[in-house]
Design a protein around this motif. Structure first.
Motif, PDB file in Angstrom:
ATOM      1  N   MET A   1      -3.690   4.752  -1.008  1.00  0.00           N
ATOM      2  CA  MET A   1      -4.588   4.546  -0.300  1.00  0.00           C
ATOM      3  C   MET A   1      -4.672   6.140   0.881  1.00  0.00           C
ATOM      4  SD  MET A   1      -5.698   0.969   0.943  1.00  0.00           S
ATOM      5  CE  MET A   1      -6.382   1.380   1.643  1.00  0.00           C
ATOM      6  N   LEU A   2      -6.398   6.849   1.317  1.00  0.00           N
ATOM      7  CA  LEU A   2      -6.719   7.743   1.690  1.00  0.00           C
ATOM      8  C   LEU A   2      -6.828   8.190   3.247  1.00  0.00           C
ATOM      9  CD1 LEU A   2      -8.424   8.904  -1.078  1.00  0.00           C
ATOM     10  CD2 LEU A   2      -5.704   9.388  -1.007  1.00  0.00           C
TER      11      LEU A   2
ATOM     12  N   GLN B   1       0.704  -1.652   0.190  1.00  0.00           N
ATOM     13  CA  GLN B   1       0.044   0.267   0.250  1.00  0.00           C
ATOM     14  C   GLN B   1       0.855   0.964  -0.101  1.00  0.00           C
ATOM     15  OE1 GLN B   1      -3.636  -0.050   2.656  1.00  0.00           O
ATOM     16  NE2 GLN B   1      -2.693  -2.428   3.362  1.00  0.00           N
ATOM     17  N   SER B   2       0.267   2.128  -0.877  1.00  0.00           N
ATOM     18  CA  SER B   2       1.519   3.690  -1.206  1.00  0.00           C
ATOM     19  C   SER B   2       0.575   3.779   0.406  1.00  0.00           C
ATOM     20  CB  SER B   2       0.848   4.165  -1.977  1.00  0.00           C
ATOM     21  OG  SER B   2       2.250   3.514  -3.039  1.00  0.00           O
ATOM     22  N   TYR B   3       0.757   4.942   1.016  1.00  0.00           N
ATOM     23  CA  TYR B   3       0.085   6.201   2.503  1.00  0.00           C
ATOM     24  C   TYR B   3       0.394   7.500   2.133  1.00  0.00           C
ATOM     25  CZ  TYR B   3      -0.337   1.279   4.225  1.00  0.00           C
ATOM     26  OH  TYR B   3      -0.646   0.569   5.486  1.00  0.00           O
TER      27      TYR B   3
ATOM     28  N   ALA C   1      -8.950  11.193  -9.967  1.00  0.00           N
ATOM     29  CA  ALA C   1      -7.540  11.120 -10.255  1.00  0.00           C
ATOM     30  C   ALA C   1      -6.954  10.480  -8.878  1.00  0.00           C
ATOM     31  CB  ALA C   1      -7.665  12.629  -9.585  1.00  0.00           C
ATOM     32  N   THR C   2      -7.590   9.112  -7.986  1.00  0.00           N
ATOM     33  CA  THR C   2      -6.498   8.366  -7.175  1.00  0.00           C
ATOM     34  C   THR C   2      -6.870   6.830  -8.003  1.00  0.00           C
ATOM     35  OG1 THR C   2      -7.626   9.551  -4.814  1.00  0.00           O
ATOM     36  CG2 THR C   2      -6.816   7.880  -5.381  1.00  0.00           C
TER      37      THR C   2
ATOM     38  N   ARG D   1     -17.882  11.831   0.361  1.00  0.00           N
ATOM     39  CA  ARG D   1     -18.635  11.007  -0.760  1.00  0.00           C
ATOM     40  C   ARG D   1     -17.485   9.366  -0.324  1.00  0.00           C
ATOM     41  NH1 ARG D   1     -23.096  11.282  -3.588  1.00  0.00           N
ATOM     42  NH2 ARG D   1     -23.359  13.369  -4.151  1.00  0.00           N
ATOM     43  N   ILE D   2     -16.115   9.673  -0.547  1.00  0.00           N
ATOM     44  CA  ILE D   2     -15.292   8.803  -0.093  1.00  0.00           C
ATOM     45  C   ILE D   2     -15.446   8.509   1.328  1.00  0.00           C
ATOM     46  CG2 ILE D   2     -14.169  10.077  -0.433  1.00  0.00           C
ATOM     47  CD1 ILE D   2     -11.950   7.522  -2.566  1.00  0.00           C
ATOM     48  N   PRO D   3     -15.486   6.799   1.343  1.00  0.00           N
ATOM     49  CA  PRO D   3     -15.227   6.568   3.222  1.00  0.00           C
ATOM     50  C   PRO D   3     -13.978   6.641   4.097  1.00  0.00           C
ATOM     51  CG  PRO D   3     -15.553   5.095   1.876  1.00  0.00           C
ATOM     52  CD  PRO D   3     -15.945   5.645   1.195  1.00  0.00           C
ATOM     53  N   GLN D   4     -12.939   6.536   2.889  1.00  0.00           N
ATOM     54  CA  GLN D   4     -11.787   6.712   3.174  1.00  0.00           C
ATOM     55  C   GLN D   4     -10.665   7.851   3.943  1.00  0.00           C
ATOM     56  OE1 GLN D   4     -12.857   5.412   0.475  1.00  0.00           O
ATOM     57  NE2 GLN D   4     -12.192   3.470   0.145  1.00  0.00           N
ATOM     58  N   ILE D   5     -11.507   9.084   3.903  1.00  0.00           N
ATOM     59  CA  ILE D   5     -10.872  10.611   3.739  1.00  0.00           C
ATOM     60  C   ILE D   5     -12.284  10.578   4.926  1.00  0.00           C
ATOM     61  CG2 ILE D   5     -11.133  13.107   2.927  1.00  0.00           C
ATOM     62  CD1 ILE D   5     -10.575  12.152   0.568  1.00  0.00           C
TER      63      ILE D   5
END
Length: 417
Positions: free
Chosen positions: A97-98, A29-31, A84-85, A125-129
């Protein structure tokens, strides 16, 4: 054990065996620590910059003599954060990964455009943020800000942003500007949102005439170290940046806002007995500010009274005036401080009423109880009718005055006899 019991046990435990089917190892993973947003060449397109941290740098996993960089910044054109991600994964070796992202840096050009809320909307909207991600407005381009930010004492970028923002918010020179607060205030359509203002570009020939913290980012007369400066705030109204506030004005906003927590505020102002010198204070809130509103429903007019209880600890008296034992001079000092801070507060309030037409103190929370429902509150129109015409009075009340560890200073006439 019978055949039926074995089958039942097998069918019962089978779902548990699939719980790790979608696992991704840490090294795969890239953080992303920081995300930058700049305008693209075409309308509706943006340049997204991802600052990816190297988790091995500065940790026990790092091998001796390793020459790996602590972070890598990549940029790509896109229309929104999510796509874009996904597109950036076409050339980044590990899955982006965000989840651990600390900040979103937006160029001032993007922040002042009407499309800012359109591009930042996908972050909700995106749960990772996470909702605690802080919004930073950079004077220059966001990609340029991330590239030029080179902390020397803290090589790990995630720790740098964490410690830097935490300490700056505690001292009040920048606001609490998380994404959740942005959408909460913007969708409320009443108050002003304050974002963090920062830059890596230094302004020359800035003279400080009002106070030690009367600066914007880039104006602090510093030498050496990391060129990045966090100071002041970007003012947002209805999802668009309209102005900037200095660190001193940002502090006043934080003092008057009950939803913001602060620790110690160090400040200075001219010595009332010997004005060529400054007196240094440690300002502390003894309790939350008390905001009371008297609302006339028929006239749609409000009177706002704010009481700010505070404590002062004198930490520096370069003039060596004996304020501790001379009661008259001490009263003069207290009155001078209260008049000074009240004058600056009234000046900020007048600006918010006449120029902004809304408040950065989140005072609309106290007017809502006078309306029976949301339509009635919206008809009252806090930011266009009620607040700009409100009668506002702010009273700072000193509760305690101390003089640090020592009451008396050195006697200059005895030292130099």
């Amino acid at each position: 054990m019978t055949y039926k019991k074995l089958m039942f046990l097998f069918l019962f435990t089978l779902p548990l065996l699939t719980s790790c089917y979608d696992k991704i190892e840490l090294e795969q993973q890239s953080y992303v620590v920081a995300l930058g947003i700049d305008k693209g060449e075409d309308e509706g397109s943006y340049t997204f910059s991802f600052q990816i941290a190297n988790p091995e740098v500065g940790s026990t996993m790092a091998t001796a003599g390793s020459s790996e960089e602590p972070e890598e910044t990549v940029s790509i054109l896109g229309s929104d954060i999510i796509t874009a991600t996904s597109l950036a994964n076409s050339f980044v070796t590990k899955k982006i990964m965000l989840d651990h992202m600390k900040i979103i840096v937006v160029s001032e050009e993007v922040a002042r455009s009407e499309d800012f809320i359109r591009v930042i909307q996908s972050a909700s909207r995106i749960p990772q943020i996470r909702g605690s991600v802080q919004i930073i407005v950079s004077k220059e381009g966001a990609s340029q800000f991330l590239e030029k930010n080179k902390p020397t004492m803290e090589t790990r970028p995630h720790k740098y942003f964490q410690y830097m923002l935490q300490r700056a918010q505690q001292t009040g020179i920048i606001p609490d500007a998380d994404i959740h607060r942005f959408f909460q205030i913007t969708e409320g359509d009443a108050d002003l949102f304050l974002a963090i203002y920062a830059t890596t570009t230094k302004e020359e020939n800035k003279t400080n005439k009002k106070g030690d913290h009367d600066y914007l980012a880039g104006q602090i007369p510093k030498q050496g170290g990391n060129p990045t400066q966090f100071m002041g705030s970007a003012v947002f109204k209805e999802g668009m940046m309209i102005d900037t506030l200095t660190g001193e004005d940002t502090r006043l906003c934080n003092i008057l806002d009950k939803t913001v927590d602060m620790d110690e505020l160090f400040m200075s102002f001219p010595d009332p007995v010997k004005p060529t010198y400054q007196v240094g204070f440690n300002y502390a809130q003894s309790s939350e500010p008390k905001v009371s509103i008297d609302y006339d429903n028929k006239a749609n007019h409000a009177s706002i009274d704010v009481v700010v209880p505070f404590e002062l600890e004198i930490i520096a008296i370069p003039s060596m005036v004996d304020y501790a034992l001379n009661q008259d001079d001490q009263n003069q000092l207290i009155q001078k401080f209260e008049r000074t801070i009240e004058a600056k507060t009234n000046q900020l309030i007048t600006k918010s009423q006449e120029t902004y037409g809304s408040d950065p103190f989140y005072w609309s929370l106290y007017i809502r109880k006078f309306f029976k429902d949301v339509p009635a509150y919206e008809k009252g129109d806090w930011n266009k009718k009620i607040y700009p015409n409100a009668a506002i009075h702010v009273d700072y009340q000193l509760k305690r005055l101390t003089f640090g560890k020592m009451i008396n200073d050195s006697k200059i006439n005895e030292v130099r006899d």
